[in-house]
Design a protein around this motif. Structure first.
Motif, PDB file in Angstrom:
ATOM      1  N   TYR A  61      37.948  40.056  31.863  1.00 30.95           N
ATOM      2  CA  TYR A  61      38.449  40.881  32.846  1.00 30.95           C
ATOM      3  C   TYR A  61      37.318  41.252  33.932  1.00 30.95           C
ATOM      4  N   VAL A 104      42.920  40.445  36.771  1.00 29.75           N
ATOM      5  CA  VAL A 104      43.033  41.821  37.245  1.00 29.75           C
ATOM      6  C   VAL A 104      44.286  42.293  37.306  1.00 29.75           C
ATOM      7  N   ALA A 112      36.155  38.521  36.010  1.00 31.86           N
ATOM      8  CA  ALA A 112      37.249  38.185  37.189  1.00 31.86           C
ATOM      9  C   ALA A 112      37.123  39.198  37.999  1.00 31.86           C
ATOM     10  N   ASP A 168      47.786  51.887  40.875  1.00 35.57           N
ATOM     11  CA  ASP A 168      47.110  51.718  42.167  1.00 35.57           C
ATOM     12  C   ASP A 168      46.523  50.475  42.239  1.00 35.57           C
ATOM     13  N   ASN A 169      45.770  50.215  41.014  1.00 33.60           N
ATOM     14  CA  ASN A 169      44.998  49.121  40.913  1.00 33.60           C
ATOM     15  C   ASN A 169      45.785  47.711  41.074  1.00 33.60           C
ATOM     16  N   LEU A 197      36.433  48.678  40.160  1.00 37.44           N
ATOM     17  CA  LEU A 197      37.166  48.144  39.029  1.00 37.44           C
ATOM     18  C   LEU A 197      36.424  47.764  37.751  1.00 37.44           C
ATOM     19  N   ARG A 230      39.033  43.371  56.241  1.00 29.96           N
ATOM     20  CA  ARG A 230      39.854  43.131  55.147  1.00 29.96           C
ATOM     21  C   ARG A 230      38.891  42.971  53.768  1.00 29.96           C
ATOM     22  N   PHE A 266      47.136  47.250  44.566  1.00 32.20           N
ATOM     23  CA  PHE A 266      45.763  46.607  45.528  1.00 32.20           C
ATOM     24  C   PHE A 266      45.710  45.157  45.178  1.00 32.20           C
ATOM     25  N   LYS A 281      48.102  42.278  46.696  1.00 31.07           N
ATOM     26  CA  LYS A 281      47.713  42.074  48.156  1.00 31.07           C
ATOM     27  C   LYS A 281      46.685  40.972  48.120  1.00 31.07           C
ATOM     28  N   LEU A 282      46.018  40.549  46.938  1.00 31.61           N
ATOM     29  CA  LEU A 282      44.897  39.674  47.143  1.00 31.61           C
ATOM     30  C   LEU A 282      45.136  38.071  46.843  1.00 31.61           C
ATOM     31  N   PHE A 294      37.100  48.134  47.020  1.00 30.79           N
ATOM     32  CA  PHE A 294      38.230  48.378  45.922  1.00 30.79           C
ATOM     33  C   PHE A 294      37.793  47.888  44.511  1.00 30.79           C
TER      34      PHE A 294
END
Lengths: 154, 154
Positions: free
Chosen positions: B35, A42, B38, A70-71, B78, B67, A74, A77-78, B74
């Motif tokens: 993608y 991603v 994923a 933005d993606n 995607l 979380r 995000f 943080k994963l 989110f």
């Protein structure tokens, strides 16, 4: 145990516990490896078209760039929770070096730098000014390279 | 062309253009397939431990659940851009049915329902009340099942 570590262990525990999930801790470790690889997929999907815009290979599209930034912010943080202890090359197919766990504080600080740089890039993207976006993108790319150099097999 | 379609085509164009990336449109289609897979891996990683908490298989942890619900909300936004036209089973290893593109408006509306339900779950998670979380989780699970039934090979 901090929040990320707690979530990682919860994910592993749930993966072991749930019927529809990996039946052993080994399977759970492989799932963690696949998960972090998915996160980086991603990351790349969003990062690469931004790079093409920054280099001028494709036209700059403010809205598209913003969404990708933005993606990325995000996704940055994963990844960390996928690097649970024991999810090394003995546990599954991964280029992750052992040093990730031997020098875990440094690895975590590098991941935090990636997160910070990605957030700054998303912030810069809001302005729509390539003069601000370009260095923010470069800084983000540097955090990728620096961490890959130290902690990823070629 | 709407924003998602534009970003998907930009991603494909960039994937074709950039040196470090797939050299052909076929490779770009395979990248799109990888993608979206994923993205669904990230979805599952967050969804499953929430399910274990909702079912009482693991203890409810408000911060961890929050979380995961935020991550799911989110990630739900995607996936769609990975379903670019032509990224079907002829283009790579995928369980995506042709109906995704034959009935694309319905597919998109199902993906929008998933997005909406996930956002509502993240909202419910903030309250920390399992009586509100459980039905919101169930609704989200239903959007998964409904779309898989119509658009994913078993």
């Amino acid at each position: 145990m901090n929040r990320i570590a707690r979530i990682a262990s919860l994910a592993l525990a749930a993966a072991v516990a749930s019927l529809s999930l990996p039946a052993s801790a080994d399977d759970a470790k492989q799932e963690a490896i696949k998960y972090r690889q998915a996160v980086f997929k991603v990351v790349g999907w969003n990062f690469k078209p931004m790079g093409a815009m920054v280099k001028g290979e494709t036209p700059y599209d403010k809205a598209a760039f913003q969404r990708m930034a933005d993606n990325l912010a995000f996704a940055s943080k994963l990844a960390l929770e996928g690097f649970a202890p024991g999810t090394d090359a003995l546990a599954g197919e991964t280029r992750a070096k052992d040093d990730i766990w031997k020098k875990n504080d440094d690895f975590k600080s590098k991941m935090a730098e990636f997160e910070k740089a990605s957030a700054a890039l998303a912030q810069a993207a809001q302005g729509g000014d390539m003069a601000a976006i370009k260095p923010a993108f470069g800084k983000t790319a540097d955090t990728c390279k620096s961490c890959h150099k130290a902690y990823r097999e070629d």
